[in-house]
Enzyme design. Structure first.
Site, PDB file in Angstrom:
ATOM      1  N   SER A   8       0.826  -1.214   0.000  1.00 20.36           N
ATOM      2  CA  SER A   8       0.000   0.000   0.000  1.00 20.36           C
ATOM      3  C   SER A   8       0.856   1.258   0.000  1.00 20.36           C
ATOM      4  O   SER A   8       0.559   2.225  -0.714  1.00 20.36           O
ATOM      5  CB  SER A   8      -0.948  -0.001   1.192  1.00 20.36           C
ATOM      6  OG  SER A   8      -0.248  -0.149   2.416  1.00 20.36           O
ATOM      7  N   HIS A  63      -1.897  -8.731   2.346  1.00 12.97           N
ATOM      8  CA  HIS A  63      -1.575  -7.444   2.961  1.00 12.97           C
ATOM      9  C   HIS A  63      -2.669  -7.076   3.965  1.00 12.97           C
ATOM     10  O   HIS A  63      -2.697  -7.595   5.070  1.00 12.97           O
ATOM     11  CB  HIS A  63      -1.417  -6.383   1.865  1.00 12.97           C
ATOM     12  CG  HIS A  63      -0.806  -5.091   2.318  1.00 12.97           C
ATOM     13  ND1 HIS A  63      -0.191  -4.937   3.535  1.00 12.97           N
ATOM     14  CD2 HIS A  63      -0.714  -3.881   1.700  1.00 12.97           C
ATOM     15  CE1 HIS A  63       0.263  -3.695   3.642  1.00 12.97           C
ATOM     16  NE2 HIS A  63      -0.053  -3.036   2.555  1.00 12.97           N
ATOM     17  N   HIS A 116       6.721 -12.641  10.816  1.00 13.95           N
ATOM     18  CA  HIS A 116       6.814 -11.356  10.122  1.00 13.95           C
ATOM     19  C   HIS A 116       8.048 -11.391   9.231  1.00 13.95           C
ATOM     20  O   HIS A 116       9.072 -11.983   9.588  1.00 13.95           O
ATOM     21  CB  HIS A 116       6.912 -10.205  11.126  1.00 13.95           C
ATOM     22  CG  HIS A 116       6.735  -8.849  10.522  1.00 13.95           C
ATOM     23  ND1 HIS A 116       7.771  -8.175   9.915  1.00 13.95           N
ATOM     24  CD2 HIS A 116       5.642  -8.050  10.414  1.00 13.95           C
ATOM     25  CE1 HIS A 116       7.329  -7.017   9.474  1.00 13.95           C
ATOM     26  NE2 HIS A 116       6.037  -6.910   9.749  1.00 13.95           N
ATOM     27  N   ARG A 163       3.352  -3.189  17.954  1.00 12.98           N
ATOM     28  CA  ARG A 163       1.957  -2.834  17.689  1.00 12.98           C
ATOM     29  C   ARG A 163       1.014  -3.840  18.346  1.00 12.98           C
ATOM     30  O   ARG A 163      -0.063  -3.486  18.832  1.00 12.98           O
ATOM     31  CB  ARG A 163       1.717  -2.752  16.183  1.00 12.98           C
ATOM     32  CG  ARG A 163       2.543  -1.677  15.487  1.00 12.98           C
ATOM     33  CD  ARG A 163       2.401  -1.756  13.978  1.00 12.98           C
ATOM     34  NE  ARG A 163       2.863  -3.037  13.452  1.00 12.98           N
ATOM     35  CZ  ARG A 163       2.725  -3.433  12.188  1.00 12.98           C
ATOM     36  NH1 ARG A 163       2.099  -2.648  11.318  1.00 12.98           N
ATOM     37  NH2 ARG A 163       3.185  -4.597  11.791  1.00 12.98           N
ATOM     38  N   ASP A 181      -1.525  -8.094  13.433  1.00 15.98           N
ATOM     39  CA  ASP A 181      -2.810  -8.678  13.048  1.00 15.98           C
ATOM     40  C   ASP A 181      -3.313  -9.726  14.036  1.00 15.98           C
ATOM     41  O   ASP A 181      -4.475 -10.141  13.952  1.00 15.98           O
ATOM     42  CB  ASP A 181      -2.696  -9.328  11.670  1.00 15.98           C
ATOM     43  CG  ASP A 181      -2.341  -8.321  10.585  1.00 15.98           C
ATOM     44  OD1 ASP A 181      -2.938  -7.227  10.599  1.00 15.98           O
ATOM     45  OD2 ASP A 181      -1.473  -8.610   9.748  1.00 15.98           O
TER      46      ASP A 181
END
Length: 437
Positions: free
Chosen positions: A240, A270, A317, A326, A372
């Site tokens: 993105s 994504h 990751h 995060r 996520d």
């Protein structure tokens, strides 16, 4: 000229000589080499993009303007009664690298309030779309429809100095970012709440106004502030961010560029990951009897998942080698606001067990959770139970980082991106092998 714009212009004047000197005097200095595996494998790990907005450290996670997530949250001015910063102050920080004062932050809040009205034709266009259209397609289309508002396009057509390109890009970026929460909330209520839109509240900041327009009570305003900041930027190489900057490098305006980035974010590799993780967590709960399992039961379930050839979603990751900060930030929020929620308790239990299982399994380079792994659980708890909408929330946050980046790209005069391609024959020749047989 507003204060943020003045500060930004001063930073631009400081940076331009650095870019010119590096390009002219040190342009031939080698900073990386490219392997065949990298060329075939999506240029992964190739150092060929420049941004000061954020950097992804394998050990510490994303750094915004040099600050970790914890340092960022601690440094920025907080909304009244909130533990989280104003998104508008974060925007000031990403653009300038300078932590704003409360007065500077509130000035941006007021500026965004003046900019946030969405043209009526955008809402009319959304209402004309099929109700079963994916909300990401609706968001992308709404942004493109709004392209007629582009100040950059108008001023470029009138003729302007290249050194001034950043100015209308800044205006477009501020206008678009200020309007995106209203567009996103309108899409949500159009699709899932019987077309019962809630008007913007003029006295609220961006995060609180988004929660208001969604129709969700506090502390969802803090969820919005936290979520948008955490998802804002993650270096420039993700799809993105890179797509937005790539399109903008052709001197496309912010509307065309960000719409393209939204399209990239919609891919299952994504932005769709958070909803896939939530589906997996819910399916796991069902398979384990609908109640919180014992640690032994969960460990067996995780091993069965891996041994069947599946992965544990939300773990691993491409760059990080520790728990994603995060994830930790969201974990802290959940411990405070939903500690007894069964799905969060399962997330917490998975976090205790999955890294050890993955290390024993031996195939994961990083056995730790990423952002996520629980973001969908938070949305579900506060009543946003429409999976397809989660990527729209991601997109609103991602706009902060990518719009800051393309403003700086114009300010520093970066050229159109045009990497060189090679053929398979060329790669085989470089490897000293013969192909086709």
């Amino acid at each position: 000229m507003d204060e943020l714009k003045q500060v930004l212009y001063g930073k631009i004047l400081e940076q331009r000589p650095r870019v010119r000197r590096l390009s002219k005097e040190y342009g031939k200095v080698l900073i990386d080499q490219v392997t065949i595996a990298q060329a075939i494998g999506g240029a992964r790990g190739v150092k060929c993009l420049v941004t000061d907005i954020s950097y992804l450290d394998p050990e510490e996670g994303v750094r915004f303007r040099g600050k970790t997530i914890g340092e960022t949250f601690a440094a920025l001015p907080k909304a009244p009664g909130s533990a989280y910063p104003f998104v508008e102050g974060f925007w000031f920080f990403l653009l300038t690298g300078q932590v704003p004062t409360m007065a500077q932050t509130l000035a941006v809040v007021a500026d965004f309030q003046r900019r946030r009205e969405v043209p009526a034709y955008v809402f009319e266009a959304l209402r004309a779309m099929p109700r079963d259209l994916h909300p990401m397609a609706m968001l992308s289309a709404a942004v493109v429809v709004m392209q007629r508002e582009s100040i950059f396009t108008r001023r470029y057509s009138e003729g302007m100095s290249k050194g001034d390109y950043w100015d209308p890009m800044y205006e477009d970026a501020c206008n678009l970012l200020a309007k995106l929460p209203a567009i996103a909330a309108f899409i949500y209520r159009l699709k899932y709440q019987g077309d019962t839109s809630i008007p913007s509240s003029p006295e609220l900041d961006l995060g609180a106004d988004f929660a208001h327009m969604m129709g969700i009570a506090p502390p969802y305003d803090d969820v919005a502030r936290m979520y948008f900041i955490l998802h804002s930027d993650h270096e420039s190489g993700n799809v993105s961010a890179h797509t937005t900057r790539l399109v903008a490098s052709a001197l496309a305006d912010a509307y065309y560029s960000f719409s393209a980035g939204v399209n990239g974010l919609s891919g299952p590799l994504h932005g769709l990951a958070n909803q896939e993780v939530l589906r997996w967590i819910q399916a796991a709960m069902d398979k384990l009897g609908g109640v919180l399992p014992t640690e032994a039961e969960l460990e067996k379930f995780l091993w069965d998942t891996l041994n069947s050839g599946q992965v544990i979603p939300g773990y691993g990751h491409a760059v990080l080698r520790r728990t994603d900060p995060r994830f930790t930030a969201q974990m802290d929020f959940c411990e405070k606001h939903l500690p007894d929620d069964p799905m969060f308790q399962l997330v917490r239990m998975i976090y205790r067990i999955a890294p050890r299982v993955l290390e024993e399994h031996g195939k994961a380079r990083n056995p730790w959770p990423n952002v996520d792994a629980q973001s969908g659980v938070i949305q579900w708890y506060f009543g946003v139970k429409e999976y397809d909408f989660y990527t729209v929330l991601f997109a609103v946050g991602r706009a902060i980082g990518v719009l800051a980046n393309i403003t700086w790209d114009r300010a520093l005069g970066y050229p159109i991106e045009r990497p060189k391609s090679v053929t398979l024959d060329m790669l085989e020749a470089a490897a000293g092998i013969s192909g086709r047989g």
